[in-house]
Design a protein around this motif. Structure first.
Motif, PDB file in Angstrom:
ATOM      1  N   ALA A  37      10.114 -30.812  26.708  1.00 23.76           N
ATOM      2  CA  ALA A  37       8.911 -31.143  26.160  1.00 23.76           C
ATOM      3  C   ALA A  37       7.983 -31.837  27.712  1.00 23.76           C
ATOM      4  O   ALA A  37       7.055 -31.170  27.687  1.00 23.76           O
ATOM      5  CB  ALA A  37       8.970 -32.258  25.108  1.00 23.76           C
ATOM      6  N   LEU A  38       8.550 -32.705  28.310  1.00 26.80           N
ATOM      7  CA  LEU A  38       7.869 -32.938  29.351  1.00 26.80           C
ATOM      8  C   LEU A  38       7.443 -31.947  30.549  1.00 26.80           C
ATOM      9  O   LEU A  38       6.567 -31.755  30.946  1.00 26.80           O
ATOM     10  CB  LEU A  38       8.517 -34.185  30.144  1.00 26.80           C
ATOM     11  N   ALA A  39       8.633 -31.077  30.602  1.00 23.73           N
ATOM     12  CA  ALA A  39       8.535 -30.107  32.010  1.00 23.73           C
ATOM     13  C   ALA A  39       7.586 -28.837  31.155  1.00 23.73           C
ATOM     14  O   ALA A  39       6.649 -28.350  31.927  1.00 23.73           O
ATOM     15  CB  ALA A  39       9.934 -29.186  31.975  1.00 23.73           C
ATOM     16  N   SER A  40       7.270 -28.571  29.905  1.00 25.00           N
ATOM     17  CA  SER A  40       6.539 -27.709  29.280  1.00 25.00           C
ATOM     18  C   SER A  40       5.295 -28.233  28.980  1.00 25.00           C
ATOM     19  O   SER A  40       4.439 -27.377  29.159  1.00 25.00           O
ATOM     20  CB  SER A  40       7.203 -26.989  27.883  1.00 25.00           C
ATOM     21  N   MET A  41       5.178 -29.341  29.327  1.00 22.82           N
ATOM     22  CA  MET A  41       3.418 -30.055  29.080  1.00 22.82           C
ATOM     23  C   MET A  41       2.743 -29.404  30.236  1.00 22.82           C
ATOM     24  O   MET A  41       1.708 -28.791  30.250  1.00 22.82           O
ATOM     25  CB  MET A  41       3.559 -31.401  29.217  1.00 22.82           C
ATOM     26  N   GLY A  42       3.272 -29.204  31.662  1.00 22.09           N
ATOM     27  CA  GLY A  42       2.700 -28.799  32.778  1.00 22.09           C
ATOM     28  C   GLY A  42       2.551 -27.264  32.521  1.00 22.09           C
ATOM     29  O   GLY A  42       1.564 -26.565  33.020  1.00 22.09           O
ATOM     30  N   LEU A  43       3.584 -26.509  32.137  1.00 21.20           N
ATOM     31  CA  LEU A  43       3.568 -25.070  32.086  1.00 21.20           C
ATOM     32  C   LEU A  43       2.906 -24.470  30.819  1.00 21.20           C
ATOM     33  O   LEU A  43       2.165 -23.457  30.711  1.00 21.20           O
ATOM     34  CB  LEU A  43       4.872 -24.518  31.918  1.00 21.20           C
ATOM     35  N   SER A  44       2.959 -25.191  29.641  1.00 21.37           N
ATOM     36  CA  SER A  44       2.161 -24.755  28.251  1.00 21.37           C
ATOM     37  C   SER A  44       1.374 -25.573  27.756  1.00 21.37           C
ATOM     38  O   SER A  44       1.013 -25.367  26.581  1.00 21.37           O
ATOM     39  CB  SER A  44       3.611 -24.643  27.414  1.00 21.37           C
ATOM     40  N   ALA A  45       0.696 -26.741  28.285  1.00 25.17           N
ATOM     41  CA  ALA A  45      -0.302 -27.413  27.733  1.00 25.17           C
ATOM     42  C   ALA A  45      -1.453 -26.863  27.126  1.00 25.17           C
ATOM     43  O   ALA A  45      -1.943 -26.979  26.024  1.00 25.17           O
ATOM     44  CB  ALA A  45      -0.854 -28.567  28.760  1.00 25.17           C
TER      45      ALA A  45
ATOM     46  N   TRP B 155      22.375 -20.792  24.656  1.00 26.30           N
ATOM     47  CA  TRP B 155      23.084 -20.612  26.055  1.00 26.30           C
ATOM     48  C   TRP B 155      23.130 -21.880  26.609  1.00 26.30           C
ATOM     49  O   TRP B 155      23.120 -22.224  27.862  1.00 26.30           O
ATOM     50  CB  TRP B 155      22.655 -19.500  26.890  1.00 26.30           C
ATOM     51  N   GLY B 156      23.096 -22.950  25.625  1.00 24.16           N
ATOM     52  CA  GLY B 156      23.110 -24.433  26.259  1.00 24.16           C
ATOM     53  C   GLY B 156      21.780 -24.978  26.639  1.00 24.16           C
ATOM     54  O   GLY B 156      21.776 -26.100  27.432  1.00 24.16           O
ATOM     55  N   ASN B 157      20.463 -24.188  26.804  1.00 30.29           N
ATOM     56  CA  ASN B 157      19.440 -24.589  27.232  1.00 30.29           C
ATOM     57  C   ASN B 157      18.282 -24.801  26.264  1.00 30.29           C
ATOM     58  O   ASN B 157      18.487 -24.255  25.248  1.00 30.29           O
ATOM     59  CB  ASN B 157      18.756 -23.417  28.278  1.00 30.29           C
ATOM     60  N   ALA B 158      17.428 -25.849  26.405  1.00 22.98           N
ATOM     61  CA  ALA B 158      16.789 -26.035  25.361  1.00 22.98           C
ATOM     62  C   ALA B 158      15.266 -25.328  25.526  1.00 22.98           C
ATOM     63  O   ALA B 158      15.032 -24.993  26.682  1.00 22.98           O
ATOM     64  CB  ALA B 158      16.184 -27.761  25.434  1.00 22.98           C
ATOM     65  N   ASN B 159      14.708 -24.967  24.375  1.00 22.23           N
ATOM     66  CA  ASN B 159      13.771 -24.035  24.626  1.00 22.23           C
ATOM     67  C   ASN B 159      12.207 -24.444  23.788  1.00 22.23           C
ATOM     68  O   ASN B 159      12.644 -25.172  22.704  1.00 22.23           O
ATOM     69  CB  ASN B 159      14.121 -22.671  23.944  1.00 22.23           C
ATOM     70  N   ASP B 160      11.185 -24.593  24.264  1.00 22.13           N
ATOM     71  CA  ASP B 160      10.040 -24.754  23.493  1.00 22.13           C
ATOM     72  C   ASP B 160       9.303 -23.516  23.480  1.00 22.13           C
ATOM     73  O   ASP B 160       9.069 -22.721  24.457  1.00 22.13           O
ATOM     74  CB  ASP B 160       9.300 -25.878  24.334  1.00 22.13           C
TER      75      ASP B 160
ATOM     76  N   ASP C 259       0.743  -7.996  10.253  1.00 26.24           N
ATOM     77  CA  ASP C 259       1.239  -6.648   9.947  1.00 26.24           C
ATOM     78  C   ASP C 259       1.308  -5.864  11.164  1.00 26.24           C
ATOM     79  O   ASP C 259       1.600  -4.677  10.979  1.00 26.24           O
ATOM     80  CB  ASP C 259       0.354  -6.130   8.829  1.00 26.24           C
ATOM     81  N   GLN C 260       0.951  -6.429  12.360  1.00 24.46           N
ATOM     82  CA  GLN C 260       0.811  -5.554  13.710  1.00 24.46           C
ATOM     83  C   GLN C 260       1.690  -6.028  14.841  1.00 24.46           C
ATOM     84  O   GLN C 260       2.635  -5.474  15.259  1.00 24.46           O
ATOM     85  CB  GLN C 260      -0.346  -5.327  14.214  1.00 24.46           C
ATOM     86  N   TYR C 261       1.476  -7.318  15.453  1.00 27.26           N
ATOM     87  CA  TYR C 261       2.206  -7.820  16.405  1.00 27.26           C
ATOM     88  C   TYR C 261       2.249  -9.332  16.578  1.00 27.26           C
ATOM     89  O   TYR C 261       1.455 -10.069  15.645  1.00 27.26           O
ATOM     90  CB  TYR C 261       1.433  -7.241  17.615  1.00 27.26           C
ATOM     91  N   VAL C 262       3.214  -9.822  17.295  1.00 23.20           N
ATOM     92  CA  VAL C 262       3.050 -11.422  17.721  1.00 23.20           C
ATOM     93  C   VAL C 262       3.594 -11.746  19.040  1.00 23.20           C
ATOM     94  O   VAL C 262       4.287 -10.866  19.480  1.00 23.20           O
ATOM     95  CB  VAL C 262       4.209 -12.061  16.854  1.00 23.20           C
ATOM     96  N   LEU C 263       2.743 -12.286  19.757  1.00 25.01           N
ATOM     97  CA  LEU C 263       3.085 -12.754  21.246  1.00 25.01           C
ATOM     98  C   LEU C 263       3.567 -14.300  21.276  1.00 25.01           C
ATOM     99  O   LEU C 263       2.965 -15.018  20.661  1.00 25.01           O
ATOM    100  CB  LEU C 263       1.470 -12.732  21.866  1.00 25.01           C
ATOM    101  N   MET C 264       4.761 -14.339  21.813  1.00 24.38           N
ATOM    102  CA  MET C 264       5.424 -15.308  21.926  1.00 24.38           C
ATOM    103  C   MET C 264       5.516 -15.993  23.084  1.00 24.38           C
ATOM    104  O   MET C 264       5.675 -15.068  24.389  1.00 24.38           O
ATOM    105  CB  MET C 264       6.787 -15.538  21.136  1.00 24.38           C
ATOM    106  N   HIS C 265       5.419 -17.370  23.507  1.00 20.18           N
ATOM    107  CA  HIS C 265       5.357 -17.999  24.861  1.00 20.18           C
ATOM    108  C   HIS C 265       6.657 -18.801  24.660  1.00 20.18           C
ATOM    109  O   HIS C 265       6.637 -19.986  23.763  1.00 20.18           O
ATOM    110  CB  HIS C 265       4.114 -18.661  25.228  1.00 20.18           C
ATOM    111  N   THR C 266       7.830 -18.801  25.482  1.00 18.76           N
ATOM    112  CA  THR C 266       8.705 -19.900  25.546  1.00 18.76           C
ATOM    113  C   THR C 266       8.947 -20.406  26.914  1.00 18.76           C
ATOM    114  O   THR C 266       8.857 -19.844  27.933  1.00 18.76           O
ATOM    115  CB  THR C 266       9.936 -19.154  25.011  1.00 18.76           C
ATOM    116  N   VAL C 267       9.282 -21.806  26.913  1.00 20.97           N
ATOM    117  CA  VAL C 267       9.664 -22.514  28.101  1.00 20.97           C
ATOM    118  C   VAL C 267      10.937 -22.937  28.177  1.00 20.97           C
ATOM    119  O   VAL C 267      11.340 -23.687  26.973  1.00 20.97           O
ATOM    120  CB  VAL C 267       8.789 -23.546  28.648  1.00 20.97           C
ATOM    121  N   LYS C 268      11.750 -22.298  28.805  1.00 23.02           N
ATOM    122  CA  LYS C 268      13.363 -22.737  28.625  1.00 23.02           C
ATOM    123  C   LYS C 268      13.423 -23.645  29.968  1.00 23.02           C
ATOM    124  O   LYS C 268      13.356 -23.384  30.955  1.00 23.02           O
ATOM    125  CB  LYS C 268      14.313 -21.593  28.884  1.00 23.02           C
ATOM    126  N   LEU C 269      14.297 -24.656  29.576  1.00 17.77           N
ATOM    127  CA  LEU C 269      14.786 -25.516  30.807  1.00 17.77           C
ATOM    128  C   LEU C 269      16.273 -25.401  31.281  1.00 17.77           C
ATOM    129  O   LEU C 269      17.120 -25.263  30.261  1.00 17.77           O
ATOM    130  CB  LEU C 269      14.736 -27.118  30.353  1.00 17.77           C
TER     131      LEU C 269
END
Length: 182
Positions: free
Chosen positions: A11-19, A104-109, A118-128
């Motif tokens: 959560a802390l790491a992703s704040m900078g990347l995904s805020a 795989w043992g890593n936390a993901n946001d 009905d058409q598409y989805v765009l997902m953004h993940t930050v993996k530690l």
């Protein structure tokens, strides 16, 4: 306790990347249900850089749970003709469209960035991964083909989230063969 600390670190790491990466205000978890094709994949993670040339389009089945979580089942055909499968349970957070899960043992946001159900989805993940945050963007479609505008939207979003241009991949189809999601 260890999982809690890992999730806090993500959560802390992703704040900078995904805020600035927020889910749509009107996110509808139930509308996410069903089969999706993984069309676009982008990451600077070394594991992706090493494997992107051999990756092919796979399928995902997204199943909302009664608790508001999201069960994600993936399948993809490997070069030897066998199927690769993976399942993750993404736990809901206080923000609709934002989930956390361990793989795989890593936390993901994970956040749903944009969706037309009905058409598409765009997902953004930050993996530690070992303390180093890695961005993973995925573009899913209800069909195997999406418009050039959507592909460009994914490419631009990936560049804006720090992905190198050479690490943005549009996955080739598997022909007529497809692994069924178990």
């Amino acid at each position: 306790m260890n999982l809690l600390l890992t999730l806090l670190a993500v959560a802390l790491a992703s704040m900078g990347l995904s805020a600035e990466v927020l889910p749509p205000a009107n996110f509808n978890l139930q509308a996410m249900a069903g089969k999706w094709y993984l069309i676009g994949f982008a990451s600077n993670g070394q594991w992706f850089v090493n494997r992107r040339a051999s990756m092919k389009m796979g399928t995902a089945v997204l199943s909302p749970t009664a608790e508001g979580d999201l069960d994600m089942s993936y399948a993809s055909l490997k070069s030897d003709g066998s199927c690769w499968r993976m399942n993750n349970l993404a736990k809901k957070t206080d923000m609709p469209g934002k989930f956390t899960y361990t793989s795989w043992g890593n936390a993901n946001d994970m956040r749903v960035v944009d969706v037309k159900y009905d058409q598409y989805v765009l997902m953004h993940t930050v993996k530690l991964d070992g303390g180093n945050p890695t961005v993973i963007n995925k573009l899913y479609g209800r069909a195997q083909d999406l418009s050039a505008d959507l592909l460009e939207k994914f490419r631009q979003f990936s560049l804006e989230t720090g992905i190198l241009p050479e690490n943005i991949a549009f996955l080739p189809k598997n022909g007529t063969s497809e692994c069924m999601v178990a």
